[in-house]
Every structure is written in structure tokens, then in C-alpha cells.
Design an enzyme around this catalytic site. Structure first.
Site, PDB file in Angstrom:
ATOM      1  N   LYS A  84       1.012   7.688   8.639  1.00 56.03           N
ATOM      2  CA  LYS A  84       2.234   8.306   8.955  1.00 56.03           C
ATOM      3  C   LYS A  84       2.160   9.798   8.688  1.00 56.03           C
ATOM      4  O   LYS A  84       1.616  10.138   7.716  1.00 56.03           O
ATOM      5  CB  LYS A  84       3.254   7.526   8.160  1.00 56.03           C
ATOM      6  CG  LYS A  84       4.697   7.904   8.706  1.00 56.03           C
ATOM      7  CD  LYS A  84       5.770   7.205   7.768  1.00 56.03           C
ATOM      8  CE  LYS A  84       7.113   7.363   8.314  1.00 56.03           C
ATOM      9  NZ  LYS A  84       8.298   6.804   7.404  1.00 56.03           N
ATOM     10  N   SER A 159      11.836   4.518   9.902  1.00 50.74           N
ATOM     11  CA  SER A 159      11.099   5.887  10.460  1.00 50.74           C
ATOM     12  C   SER A 159       9.599   5.837  11.022  1.00 50.74           C
ATOM     13  O   SER A 159       9.046   6.640  11.384  1.00 50.74           O
ATOM     14  CB  SER A 159      11.363   6.949   9.799  1.00 50.74           C
ATOM     15  OG  SER A 159      10.876   6.512   8.207  1.00 50.74           O
ATOM     16  N   SER A 183      12.184   1.888   6.041  1.00 49.72           N
ATOM     17  CA  SER A 183      11.193   2.338   7.091  1.00 49.72           C
ATOM     18  C   SER A 183      10.044   1.905   7.428  1.00 49.72           C
ATOM     19  O   SER A 183       9.274   2.246   8.517  1.00 49.72           O
ATOM     20  CB  SER A 183      11.154   3.904   6.728  1.00 49.72           C
ATOM     21  OG  SER A 183      12.593   4.514   6.956  1.00 49.72           O
TER      22      SER A 183
END
Lengths: 500, 485
Positions: A84, A159, A183
Site C-alpha cells: 500500500k 482505503s 481499511s
């Protein structure tokens, strides 16, 4: 070779291929790069693909392999991993999907990244996300959203939308995400993959760009529970660079109870998580799983977590408060984006932050700044912290009567782009079932438990602090019992699906 | 004229001392930034790069506890770090990690004597925080009309000491600051060097004409020497006093000391108070300070300067002035007491330290512990003087030589061929020659002029090149002249 052949491969299977020289590390990396080239123009799961250096590194691993004793090859040797974009990677851009960090290349690796590298893992690329991990749909990325591999008109969740979509679409075998309020789990559920939010303090946050320090945790996103265990073993454990990291050893697969032991566990169903607001097809899917568990002889009990409804609201006080402070460093002075044409210092600050941050980030900075302001601190931040304690006590009480909790991950199925962007509160509701456990700092695992309207449905298993082993135990049982297999959505490779 | 002209002054000080740690407060970077190239002592943690996290330097916390104990503070059971949020280019994280309502120490005091009276200043709090960087507005590498930031100072550990407004004149404040500096040096927590920025001081000054209530508080900043603290306070007290006499209202504000113009100037309007949005730093969990650690630190805490001064006065019968000088620096006091152990003549040792030793240290710009002289060598020298094997003057010469070469007194005497003319016979011979050569003086002395004797002694000393003991010379002279021999 077709990527479909690897659909059901675990990390262990890849390892065998490499050990037996059936495939070189370089060839494996090339396969994933090819897959990214084929599907990422439609998905946009990646913000940066490490094309050149991954092949060089793969080459050098292949050379090491020539000389190495196959028995001594570490478990992630030659495995490409997607990271990420809020987790720092040395010499690889790390932007948090924000314009303000565009072009920022950290001179260091996050602790999790250096642990993965030490095992021989390769950094495949950086995945798309909501800007600074704020959001539930990856629509807040400054570089354009990621799409859900099951339906390109729908969001992949957020996210960690990029990290989930890329694993779901087999652009990467596994990835790392971060979970502040949900997330990892919510996008994992939306994309039909496995996601773990570890106990707070079980994985080092060093190198994770902070959103809300007291809530952020890094965790794996994988195709199977087994792979999740493998990654968690490598990234967990105390770290001297992070004061909030617990002095606890790394997780070991031996901590997972046997099938017989798992069947003796008592599983709680929190009343508040099966309420009216949840999509009936999601409830149906979860009910199937519950039926299966009952057949297996597992005892289920109803429990109550009365402060659930307040958790969401408290979260939107505490998390933005910390964020407003954590994001103060992006001021255009030392690195990253700086607005041009500013005559003096104040103006440079204002313009940099106005132009550099997206709408949602600014919304939360303002919220947090307000909550921490003198005169409002007691009314908001402090009260939020008190609710947080009550939420934690809810879980402690529940765990007096059961060992694990089983809940939906999200009250809704993956929604359409733009469906919730106009109403922040509707967007925030997408995390209503993942936020309470995050506020309590306890571990939670999200796994796929079926499909509704051709979209994946996620199931959440929540446990006591540091008892990830129990989560994995139950997760493995369900995964095997439901026999759904790893996802492999057919991505219609048509240009008209391009989201604008 | 019934105008009240006497001013009642209250002054409170906020003092920051750089702690003597090797590494910074939250990372491993070195702290000796003085004279270093800008931005050479920095890392992702102290510059707050994304993803970096602070890890507390345990030594800095210990030194803070030590400071708090030396100031008679209560030690709180937990150290909680807060974030103080504000924007400035030298503050890379956008917040400073400091302490807030739970400092390491609170409710302490420091006692000292001022103008013959015992004075007690209450200490509100002692806490630990990190320093910020430094803006550079001119330099060889900076393009014109730009500014640079040097982050070397970022993350340097500071102990902040906040007093109650218990000081009642600029003189008293100066004395307090001096003693506080001596204290932090004494207990080894800071070098207290104000000119190099390792000790900084802000002041709150309020003046009232009635003495009934406190005046309006004005904060004075930017004073970077002991002299400027004193001058700024003097100026500010006078400024406020005159305003009050002219029936003007004093505004609560922050003023900066302008060193060039020797005035304080308003730094910020009253319109808005800064809101720092303090909250507990979620990257640093509260740290438990257990009582055992506090006890251990208490045991390492040596006798404080004031206690020691008083003990020296009683134990060695020294005057207050002498004890004061000896306890200015811990190393000097230690040296003194070491010497007394080797030679139980405290007054003699004190006299020599106060004058000769300090003179040499000043000349060499050295501290006693870094000098070549040891208590053993020093006492050996004093014993030679005491036994009159050398004169005091020769002793002084030898001492100077000892500071330079580190040789012992005996080695120096041998090397230089200095010897005391100690045999009376030898001296008698010289005395005889002097008498022969100065019949007039002899006659004067015999006719009752005491002065003539001093002249004759001087002549003998000259003939011996100072190597004789004047006392002995006098005795021989008197004996010879009175015909006793």
C-alpha cells in the site's frame, strides 16, 4: 503460462515451484508484471509498478538460488508483494495517493518491508488508496480511483482498495494494507479476499505514514487464510523503532489451534451487528456460515455490544484529531509539493495545503483541529476517548461469555462510484462494523463467505488481543467448509468500462 | 507630591537547559551540533519524515528527574508526552513533543541567599521536551533574499524549569539564574552555557504601584546572555513603571529584547492567543516512573552547591566568601576536599585555590578536572612551602610550571635548579655581606628606624634571588645587628 493456472496457488505452492526450479524467480515476477499490464489499465490498483528493479532483484535471487541449499530458502523467497502506498519503501515512491507527497521517495524501508525483504520477498509495486488512508472507496485518491474487479462500475472499498483489488485480480499473490477504522477488512470483503487487522501493537508502524497513530495497523491482504498466516508470521513482532509496538514475539503458526480445539470454541453473535441497516443478502450469506458452524458442533451465543452505535461517532472525533496533527508536517518546507507564487511564509503554507490536499483530507483536518481546540477539547476529543474506553469494555464483557465474535464486515455490498461521495456520513457508515474493534485495538479477520448479486460478501471474526491464532483457526475451518476457493473475477477487458 | 513612585516587581522565569546526553531525545543522532555543518546531524525521526516514529531516550528522562529532584520537586508517577501543535519552518513535524499537565516534576523550590537574606523561589514545574531547528537568513550557500533551515538542533533534549513569580528585582533574577546554572552544571545535567544556547531564558515581568495585586504580565523573550537577561529585565521594569506613573495601561503581550537597541519591543499583538491544541502524543505511550528509579537517581545526586557551601563553612571554618568561591564549580570543591584529606590545613589550601589555582585556570582557560594538576601534586607543593623548603613566591612559580608541564614540584625544582637557601650558615654569609655593604642602613636601624631593617631584608632577598625565606632572613639580621651572635 496463463495466470489462471496460479488461481489457487498458495505462497507455499509458489515456493515449491521456485525450489524445484520449475519456474525462476524472474519468470514469476514477469508473469505478475504481465498480468498488471493486462488488467491494471482497467483496475488502476497500482500507483507505481517496480518494473525495472524487480527484474534485476529477481535475477540476483535466481543466482543466489544456484548456490543455495533448497532447504534453507526462507518462506517468501522470490515472492512478489504489493505494498500500500502509505508504507515507506526505500528508493520507491511513497505518496499516500496524495498530491502533497507526489515524488516523495523515502530513504528507508518500513519495518514490515525490511522484514519481508529479509525473507527474500520482492516489492512488486505500490497500490492505490484513499488519500492518506481516509475513505472507504478509494475514490479519494489524488491519482484516480481503483475499480472493483467483480464489477468495474463499483468501488473496491477503501482505503486499501488497490491492495485488495490487485490480490483479487491476481495482479499480485499477496499485498500489505493498513487498517485504521476498517481499511483492510472492508475492501478485502468488497474484493472477496482475506484481510487481517492485527492487534494494535502486534505489527510495527515504523514506516507507515501516520493517519491516526493510536488506530493505524498494517496487515496482510491475501487470497487464502493460510497465506495470511505466512505473511503475518513475517511482519509481526516487537520493533525498537516503534514505542507503541508491543514487546511480544512474532506470531507463529503453531499458535493456531487444531480443528478439534476450534470446534470447542464458543462464538458470539453481537445483536447490534445484525440490525435492520444491513443488506438482507449479506445477512443471508452469513447465516449460511452460521448454519455450517452449528453443523460442525460449534456453540453460538448471542451477545450485546451496546456502545457500537457510538463507536462510529467517537472514531470521527479521535481519528481526525490525530490526523490533523500527523498531517501538519506536510507544509511544503522540507519535501513534497510546494505551491508556487507565494509571497511570504503564511501564504506558502496556505497555498501548499489548499492545493496539495484533497477534499476529504481537508474535511478531516478541519474536524480534528476543531476537536482539539481549547474550549472544545473536553467536549470532543476527551469525550471521544471516553467512548473509546466504553467500546473496549463492551468487547471485554462479550469475551467473558465467548471466545470469538462473528459479524458482517460491511452493512452493504460494493457500491457504485459516486453513490456515496456526496454524503460523507453515508460513506462513513460503510465502516460501522469495523470501527468498534479498531477502537478497542483488538484483532479482526475478514474472509469471503459467499456472493450476493454476483458481488463478494465478507465475514468478520473478532478476537481478544494477541489471539490472532484463534481467528485463523476459525477462519481456516470456514474457508475449507464453504469451499468457495480463491477469487478470480472475470474482468471484462473492454475500454468502455473505463471509469471517468 | 503624593505620587507613589515605588514599584512592586514580580518576575517569573522559564529556563530551558540542553541536557547532556550523547544522542537526541527521540533518535540516535548526536547532540554536539555547535559548529557543525547545517543538516549533518539529522535522520528521518528528528526531521519528522513520513512514517518515522519517536523512541524516548531513557537517559534524558533520568537527567530530567535528577534536575527535578535537585529542585525539591515531587516526581509524578508517569511521564506523559503531549504534542504542542503550531506551524513554523524550523518545526518539521508541525508539532513539538513536550509535556503538558503532567510534567516530570512539580511543586519544588530553590533557596539561596541574596543581599544577606535567605530567599526561596518556588518551582512550578520541571519537564522534558525536544528543541526545534534554526532558521538561517544569511550564509555563503544561500541565494539572496532566501532563508534556510538547519535541523541539527531538532530533537535536542531540553529540560524546562518554570518558576513561580517569586523574584522581586532584576538583580535577584540574575542571582537566581546564576545559581540555577551553577546547579545544573553541578549535578551534571547540563553545561548551562547561555552564549552557546544550551541555557535559554524567558521572563514574565509585572509591575504594580500599589503592591496590593500583581501587575499585568508581560513576557520577555530573546535574551541570549546573562547580561542581556539583566538588562532586559531592568528595561522592562522601568518601562512598565513609567507607564503606570503616566496612568497608561499595560497590555498583556510578548516582547522581544532587541540587543542592538537595548530595548524590548512588542512581538505579537494582543489580538489572538496561540492555540497549541495540546493532546497526548499517540506515538509515545505514557512511561511509568517507578519509585525505585527515583530512589536510585536520588542516591546519585551529589550534595547541592548551597548545602555544600554551608558545610564547608562549618567543617573547615571558612568564610562565606571563601566557601562561595570553592563551590562555584563542583570540580573545584571536590579538589579542595581531596586536598584537605591529604593535608589537614584547610585554610592554607583554600587560600591557594582561591587565588593561585584559579588564576592559573583562568590563564589556561581550563577546568580543574581537565588540568594537569592533581590533589597529590598540589599538596606536595604546599608541603614544601609549609616546611619552608621553598618560599611562597617560588611555590607560585612552581605551580604555574606544574599547570603547564604536569611535572611534580620536586621534578620542577630539580630541573630548574631552584633550591631553597635553607642552611642558616649560607644565609648568614650573605647577611654578613649585606651588613658590610650598607653601613648607613645599619646605623639607621640601630638608631631606631624600623624601615632600615626592611631595606636590609630586601637586599638579602635580592642577593638570594628570592630563594630565601624572608622570615628567616629577618631573624638572622636582627640577631646579627643586636650583636647576639
Amino acid at each position: 503460462m496463463d495466470i489462471k493456472e496460479f488461481k489457487d496457488f498458495s505462497l507455499e505452492d509458489y515456493q515449491k515451484l521456485i525450489k524445484n526450479r520449475e519456474i525462476s524467480v524472474k519468470e514469476l515476477a514477469q508473469l505478475f508484471l504481465q498480468r498488471i499490464e493486462n488488467v491494471d489499465p482497467y483496475l488502476h490498483a497500482f500507483l507505481f509498478v517496480n518494473r525495472e528493479s524487480i527484474l534485476d532483484e529477481a535475477q540476483s535471487l535466481d543466482e543466489q538460488l544456484e548456490k543455495a541449499n533448497p532447504e534453507e530458502i526462507p518462506p517468501l523467497f522470490g515472492i512478489p508483494i504489493a505494498i500500500k502506498d502509505n508504507i515507506c519503501t526505500q528508493n520507491i515512491p511513497t505518496t499516500c495517493a496524495s498530491k502533497i507527497l507526489e515524488g516523495f521517495i523515502p530513504p528507508y524501508d518500513a519495518t514490515v518491508v525490511s522484514r519481508l525483504k529479509a525473507q527474500g520477498a520482492l516489492i512488486l509495486g505500490k497500490t492505490n488508496m484513499d488519500e492518506f488512508a481516509m475513505g472507504s472507496s478509494t475514490e479519494n485518491s489524488a491519482f484516480g480511483p481503483t475499480r472493483n474487479p467483480f464489477d468495474l462500475n463499483r468501488v473496491p472499498g477503501g482505503s486499501s482498495g488497490g491492495s485488495s483489488a490487485c490480490v483479487s485480480a491476481l495482479e499480485a499473490p499477496v499485498s500489505l494494507g493498513s487498517d485504521t477504522g476498517g481499511s483492510i477488512r472492508q475492501p478485502a470483503a468488497f474484493c472477496g479476499v482475506v484481510g487481517l487487522r492485527p492487534t494494535y501493537g502486534r505489527v510495527s508502524r515504523f514506516g507507515l505514514v501516520s493517519f491516526a497513530s493510536s488506530l493505524d495497523q498494517i496487515g496482510p491482504i491475501t487470497r487464502t487464510v493460510k497465506d495470511c498466516v505466512t505473511i503475518f508470521e513475517v511482519i509481526s513482532g516487537k520493533d525498537e523503532k516503534d514505542s507503541t509496538c508491543a514487546p511480544y514475539p512474532a506470531f507463529q503458526a503453531q499458535e493456531i489451534p487444531s480443528r478439534e480445539e476450534v470446534k470447542k470454541l464458543k462464538v458470539g453473535l453481537p445483536r447490534e451487528y445484525f440490525s435492520e441497516g444491513v443488506d438482507s443478502e449479506i445477512i443471508e450469506s452469513i447465516q449460511n456460515t452460521i448454519d455450517f458452524l452449528e453443523k460442525e458442533g460449534i456453540k453460538l451465543v448471542e451477545v450485546s455490544l451496546p456502545h457500537t452505535v457510538y463507536a462510529l461517532e467517537a472514531y470521527y472525533i479521535v481519528a481526525p484529531s490525530e490526523a490533523s496533527s500527523n498531517l501538519a508536517r506536510y507544509d511544503g518546507v522540507l519535501y513534497g509539493f510546494r505551491a508556487q507564487e507565494a509571497a511570504e511564509l503564511q501564504e506558502m503554507y496556505f497555498k501548499t495545503r489548499t492545493q496539495g490536499f484533497g477534499k476529504e483530507v481537508k474535511r478531516r483536518i478541519i474536524l480534528g483541529t476543531y476537536s482539539l481546540s481549547s474550549g472544545y477539547y473536553d467536549e470532543f476529543y476527551l469525550k471521544g476517548m471516553k467512548v473509546r474506553t466504553l467500546v473496549r469494555q463492551d468487547f471485554e464483557k462479550a469475551f467473558e461469555v465467548c471466545d470469538l465474535l462473528l459479524t458482517p464486515v460491511s452493512p452493504c455490498l460494493p457500491f457504485l462510484f459516486g453513490e456515496r461521495t456526496q454524503d460523507p456520513y453515508q460513506m462513513y457508515l460503510a465502516d460501522v462494523f469495523t470501527i468498534p474493534s479498531a477502537m478497542a485495538g483488538i484483532p479482526a479477520l475478514s474472509i469471503n463467505c459467499g456472493y450476493a448479486r454476483s458481488l463478494p460478501v465478507g465475514l468478520q471474526i473478532i478476537g481478544r488481543p494477541f489471539q490472532e491464532g484463534l481467528l485463523f483457526g476459525l477462519g481456516l475451518l470456514i474457508e475449507e467448509g464453504l469451499a468457495l476457493g480463491a477469487p478470480f473475477p472475470e474482468i471484462p477487458l473492454r475500454k468502455e468500462n473505463t471509469y471517468e | 507630591m503624593s505620587e507613589q513612585t515605588e514599584a512592586f516587581v514580580t518576575i517569573g522565569l522559564e529556563i530551558h537547559c540542553q541536557l547532556l546526553t550523547k544522542s537526541k531525545l527521540f533518535c540516535q543522532c548526536a547532540t554536539d551540533y555547535i559548529g557543525k555543518e547545517p543538516n549533518t546531524l539529522i535522520c528521518p525521526v528528528c526531521t519528522g519524515l513520513p512514517g518515522s516514529l519517536p523512541v524516548l531516550n531513557a537517559e534524558a528522562l533520568k537527567l530530567t528527574i535528577k534536575t527535578a529532584l535537585a529542585l525539591n520537586c515531587d516526581i509524578l508517577p508517569q511521564a506523559v508526552f503531549y504534542r504542542k501543535n503550531y506551524f513554523y519552518p524550523d518545526l518539521p513535524k508541525g508539532y513539538q513533543i513536550s509535556q503538558y499537565d503532567l510534567p516530570v516534576g512539580k511543586d519544588g523550590f530553590m533557596e539561596f541567599s541574596f543581599q544577606g537574606k535567605r530567599k526561596r523561589v518556588n518551582i512550578k514545574r520541571v519537564h522534558l521536551e525536544e528543541d526545534a531547528g534554526k532558521l538561517i537568513h544569511e550564509g555563503p550557500d544561500l541565494p539572496s533574499s532566501t532563508s534556510g533551515v538547519d535541523f541539527n538542533r531538532c530533537g535536542i533534549p531540553l529540560v524546562e524549569i518554570v518558576t513561580e513569580p517569586d523574584l522581586s528585582s532584576p538583580e535577584e533574577a540574575r542571582e537566581f539564574l546564576n545559581l540555577l546554572r551553577r546547579l545544573v552544571r553541578y549535578i551534571g545535567v547540563s553545561d548551562g552555557n547561555m552564549e552557546e544556547g544550551s541555557l535559554r531564558c524567558d521572563a514574565n515581568v509585572s509591575v504594580s504601584l500599589t503592591g496590593q495585586s500583581l501587575g499585568t504580565k508581560v513576557e520577555v523573550k530573546n535574551m541570549n546572555s546573562f547580561r542581556s537577561v539583566y538588562k532586559a529585565l531592568k528595561f522592562e521594569v522601568e518601562r512598565q513603571r513609567e507607564m503606570l506613573l503616566n496612568h497608561q495601561t499595560i497590555e498583556q503581550e510578548t516582547r522581544h529584547w532587541d540587543e542592538a537597541k537595548q530595548v524590548t519591543v512588542s512581538a505579537r499583538g494582543k489580538e489572538e492567543a496561540e492555540d497549541y491544541r495540546y493532546f497526548p502524543d499517540p506515538d509515545l505511550l505514557p512511561i511509568t516512573i517507578d519509585s525505585q528509579l527515583v530512589e536510585e537517581i536520588k542516591n546519585t545526586l551529589s550534595e547541592l552547591p548551597l548545602e555544600r557551601k554551608e558545610r564547608l563553612m562549618v567543617e573547615y571554618e571558612l568564610t562565606e566568601g571563601e566557601a562561595e568561591v570553592l563551590t562555584q564549580e563542583k570540580e573545584i570543591a571536590d579538589f579542595f576536599e581531596e586536598c584537605v584529606k591529604l593535608m589537614p590545613k584547610p585554610q592554607l589550601i583554600c587560600n591557594w585555590i582561591v587565588t593561585e589555582v584559579r588564576k592559573n585556570l583562568n590563564m589556561m582557560n581550563q577546568s580543574i578536572d581537565k588540568s594537569k594538576i592533581t590533589p597529590q601534586k598540589f599538596v606536595e607543593l604546599l608541603k614544601l612551602v609549609e616546611k619552608k623548603e621553598i618560599t611562597a613566591n617560588i611555590g607560585k612559580e612552581i605551580l604555574e610550571e606544574m599547570f603547564k608541564s604536569g611535572l611534580t614540584a620536586k621534578e620542577i625544582i630539580a630541573k630548574k635548579g631552584i633550591s631553597m637557601i635553607s642552611s642558616e650558615k649560607e644565609l648568614e654569609k650573605i647577611v654578613f655581606e649585606v651588613i658590610e655593604k650598607n653601613p648607613q642602613s645599619v646605623a639607621d636601624y640601630l638608631s631606631g628606624k624600623e624601615k632600615a631593617l626592611h631595606y636590609l631584608i630586601g637586599q638579602v632577598m635580592r642577593a638570594t634571588r628570592g630563594q630565601a625565606d624572608p622570615e628567616m632572613v629577618k631573624n638572622i639580621l636582627v640577631k646579627k645587628l643586636s650583636g647576639e651572635d
